[in-house]
Design a protein around this motif. Structure first.
Motif, PDB file in Angstrom:
ATOM      1  N   PRO A  50      -6.385   1.824 -10.399  1.00  0.00           N
ATOM      2  CA  PRO A  50      -5.325   1.307 -11.273  1.00  0.00           C
ATOM      3  C   PRO A  50      -4.746   0.000 -10.757  1.00  0.00           C
ATOM      4  O   PRO A  50      -4.893  -0.342  -9.570  1.00  0.00           O
ATOM      5  CB  PRO A  50      -4.279   2.433 -11.246  1.00  0.00           C
ATOM      6  CG  PRO A  50      -4.508   3.132  -9.945  1.00  0.00           C
ATOM      7  CD  PRO A  50      -5.994   3.060  -9.694  1.00  0.00           C
ATOM      8  N   ALA A  51      -4.090  -0.725 -11.630  1.00  0.00           N
ATOM      9  CA  ALA A  51      -3.469  -1.998 -11.254  1.00  0.00           C
ATOM     10  C   ALA A  51      -2.500  -1.778 -10.097  1.00  0.00           C
ATOM     11  O   ALA A  51      -1.752  -0.801 -10.065  1.00  0.00           O
ATOM     12  CB  ALA A  51      -2.728  -2.589 -12.451  1.00  0.00           C
ATOM     13  N   GLY A  52      -2.544  -2.680  -9.125  1.00  0.00           N
ATOM     14  CA  GLY A  52      -1.651  -2.572  -7.983  1.00  0.00           C
ATOM     15  C   GLY A  52      -2.188  -1.747  -6.845  1.00  0.00           C
ATOM     16  O   GLY A  52      -1.566  -1.661  -5.783  1.00  0.00           O
ATOM     17  N   TYR A  53      -3.365  -1.096  -7.062  1.00  0.00           N
ATOM     18  CA  TYR A  53      -3.969  -0.304  -5.981  1.00  0.00           C
ATOM     19  C   TYR A  53      -4.402  -1.233  -4.851  1.00  0.00           C
ATOM     20  O   TYR A  53      -4.990  -2.289  -5.112  1.00  0.00           O
ATOM     21  CB  TYR A  53      -5.176   0.459  -6.500  1.00  0.00           C
ATOM     22  CG  TYR A  53      -5.957   1.157  -5.388  1.00  0.00           C
ATOM     23  CD1 TYR A  53      -5.666   2.468  -5.034  1.00  0.00           C
ATOM     24  CD2 TYR A  53      -6.958   0.485  -4.685  1.00  0.00           C
ATOM     25  CE1 TYR A  53      -6.370   3.101  -4.010  1.00  0.00           C
ATOM     26  CE2 TYR A  53      -7.656   1.109  -3.666  1.00  0.00           C
ATOM     27  CZ  TYR A  53      -7.358   2.405  -3.331  1.00  0.00           C
ATOM     28  OH  TYR A  53      -8.039   3.029  -2.304  1.00  0.00           O
ATOM     29  N   PRO A  54      -4.152  -0.861  -3.585  1.00  0.00           N
ATOM     30  CA  PRO A  54      -3.393   0.314  -3.144  1.00  0.00           C
ATOM     31  C   PRO A  54      -1.930  -0.034  -2.936  1.00  0.00           C
ATOM     32  O   PRO A  54      -1.609  -1.092  -2.396  1.00  0.00           O
ATOM     33  CB  PRO A  54      -4.069   0.651  -1.816  1.00  0.00           C
ATOM     34  CG  PRO A  54      -4.480  -0.692  -1.271  1.00  0.00           C
ATOM     35  CD  PRO A  54      -4.826  -1.543  -2.460  1.00  0.00           C
ATOM     36  N   LYS A  55      -1.044   0.853  -3.350  1.00  0.00           N
ATOM     37  CA  LYS A  55       0.375   0.661  -3.092  1.00  0.00           C
ATOM     38  C   LYS A  55       0.728   1.257  -1.733  1.00  0.00           C
ATOM     39  O   LYS A  55       0.201   2.310  -1.356  1.00  0.00           O
ATOM     40  CB  LYS A  55       1.196   1.320  -4.198  1.00  0.00           C
ATOM     41  CG  LYS A  55       1.025   0.656  -5.549  1.00  0.00           C
ATOM     42  CD  LYS A  55       1.861   1.318  -6.622  1.00  0.00           C
ATOM     43  CE  LYS A  55       1.683   0.605  -7.965  1.00  0.00           C
ATOM     44  NZ  LYS A  55       2.430   1.270  -9.059  1.00  0.00           N
ATOM     45  N   CYS A 101      -3.656   7.356 -10.979  1.00  0.00           N
ATOM     46  CA  CYS A 101      -4.788   8.068 -10.398  1.00  0.00           C
ATOM     47  C   CYS A 101      -5.993   7.160 -10.288  1.00  0.00           C
ATOM     48  O   CYS A 101      -6.031   6.051 -10.825  1.00  0.00           O
ATOM     49  CB  CYS A 101      -5.127   9.295 -11.239  1.00  0.00           C
ATOM     50  SG  CYS A 101      -5.950   8.907 -12.799  1.00  0.00           S
ATOM     51  N   ILE A 102      -6.993   7.664  -9.580  1.00  0.00           N
ATOM     52  CA  ILE A 102      -8.311   7.053  -9.484  1.00  0.00           C
ATOM     53  C   ILE A 102      -9.251   7.858 -10.372  1.00  0.00           C
ATOM     54  O   ILE A 102      -9.174   9.089 -10.405  1.00  0.00           O
ATOM     55  CB  ILE A 102      -8.813   7.073  -8.022  1.00  0.00           C
ATOM     56  CG1 ILE A 102      -7.935   6.164  -7.149  1.00  0.00           C
ATOM     57  CG2 ILE A 102     -10.283   6.658  -7.932  1.00  0.00           C
ATOM     58  CD1 ILE A 102      -8.184   6.332  -5.660  1.00  0.00           C
ATOM     59  N   VAL A 103     -10.126   7.175 -11.103  1.00  0.00           N
ATOM     60  CA  VAL A 103     -11.131   7.855 -11.922  1.00  0.00           C
ATOM     61  C   VAL A 103     -12.509   7.555 -11.355  1.00  0.00           C
ATOM     62  O   VAL A 103     -12.861   6.386 -11.145  1.00  0.00           O
ATOM     63  CB  VAL A 103     -11.066   7.419 -13.395  1.00  0.00           C
ATOM     64  CG1 VAL A 103     -12.159   8.118 -14.203  1.00  0.00           C
ATOM     65  CG2 VAL A 103      -9.699   7.721 -13.989  1.00  0.00           C
ATOM     66  N   VAL A 104     -13.273   8.607 -11.105  1.00  0.00           N
ATOM     67  CA  VAL A 104     -14.638   8.463 -10.606  1.00  0.00           C
ATOM     68  C   VAL A 104     -15.594   8.844 -11.731  1.00  0.00           C
ATOM     69  O   VAL A 104     -15.686  10.010 -12.121  1.00  0.00           O
ATOM     70  CB  VAL A 104     -14.874   9.363  -9.372  1.00  0.00           C
ATOM     71  CG1 VAL A 104     -16.319   9.229  -8.886  1.00  0.00           C
ATOM     72  CG2 VAL A 104     -13.894   9.010  -8.261  1.00  0.00           C
ATOM     73  N   GLY A 105     -16.272   7.866 -12.268  1.00  0.00           N
ATOM     74  CA  GLY A 105     -17.203   8.086 -13.371  1.00  0.00           C
ATOM     75  C   GLY A 105     -18.624   8.252 -12.844  1.00  0.00           C
ATOM     76  O   GLY A 105     -19.218   7.296 -12.337  1.00  0.00           O
TER      77      GLY A 105
END
Length: 300
Positions: A50-55, A101-105
């Protein structure tokens, strides 16, 4: 001439870097090509951040999704229509409805049907029924090996390379059609790994040639022992009423009845019927926000 060759090499390197970390709506995708496994065929894996990763100080829930090529880009998606999970999650998070979240496709491979077919329920079919499944799919189910790949190879890699919240309450799995079947199977076989599964347009008949109840019968026989496991995962189901989805209503009713008979907590599962919805990426794109909210509620 040497200068031109060097410049061309630099341009190729830059292009390759961009291709591996392609920006998408509200974040970026890192493409892991030819991910190796001792259990299954190599395949591509897309990791959406997501945008801003990693916070600083933040660890992210992870959603594993099957048929990963259909999730983010219309260029790779079947039929040229992607689910746009990245844009949907970004909008939901901005509204405070889901956790970042992180999405793993996980891209499918040539043995998709066999990898997504739940092996243990197939083992409960009669010999004639099993033979019919294997004849249509080209061999016996490979789902147990596929899930070993996801759980013992891919997940450790993701947890080791990204800032994940690795506990089960922050680990989910989802898919559509046959991907719905393998998502349910994953959550029931590995309840201490996956905190929930989203199963869109679950292909209960298993066969693409005829709509019959044999595999649903086997699932109903398989479910009771699994449904009493602790902890119990969240389970989301849905189906439409057009094209292939028109087959699913009676099968889904039987699964829901099995859940109720086993005393599965009502807040732990959800079934939705989408009148007129067909069996395709465009339909799943339109409603994917519902299972995303169910699994990734802002208040876990």
């Amino acid at each position: 001439m040497r200068y031109l060759i060097s410049l061309f090499s630099l341009l190729l390197l830059a292009y390759s870097t961009l291709a591996q970390t392609a920006p998408v709506g509200g974040g970026r995708v890192e493409h892991l090509a030819d991910f190796q496994s001792k259990y299954v065929q190599p395949r591509s894996v897309d990791v959406w951040l997501p945008a801003g990763y990693p916070k600083p100080g933040m660890k992210y829930p992870v959603l594993y999704m099957h048929d990963g090529q259909n999730l983010f880009s219309p260029v790779t998606a079947y039929g040229g229509v992607a689910w746009e999970v990245d844009s949907v999650l970004t909008a939901l998070n901005q509204q405070g409805l889901v956790r970042e979240c992180i999405v793993v496709g996980i891209w499918n491979a040539s043995l998709r049907m066999r990898e997504y077919t739940p092996a243990k329920p197939v083992g409960l079919l009669t010999a004639t029924q099993r033979q019919a499944v294997e004849q249509e799919q080209g061999g016996p189910p490979l789902s147990d090996d596929y899930l070993k790949f996801v759980v013992t190879e891919l997940k450790p890699y993701i947890d080791g390379h990204y800032r994940t919240a690795a506990r089960r309450t922050s680990t989910f799995i989802a898919g559509s059609s046959m991907g719905g079947l393998i998502s349910l199977y994953a959550a029931l076989e590995y309840p201490k790994v996956f905190g929930g599964a989203a199963c869109l347009s679950t292909h209960w008949p298993l066969s693409l040639q005829k709509n019959n109840a044999a595999f649903t019968d086997a699932l109903v026989a398989y479910l009771p022992a699994k449904l009493h496991h602790q902890p119990r995962p969240l389970l989301y189901f849905d189906y439409g009423t057009a094209t292939l989805d028109a087959w699913y209503a009676n099968h889904q009713l039987r699964i829901d009845q099995a859940l109720m008979a086993a005393g599965y907590p009502a807040h732990k599962y959800m079934t939705r019927n989408y009148t007129g919805a067909a069996h395709n990426e465009a339909a799943w794109k339109r409603r994917v926000a519902v299972p995303l909210q169910f699994l990734l509620s802002a208040r876990p």
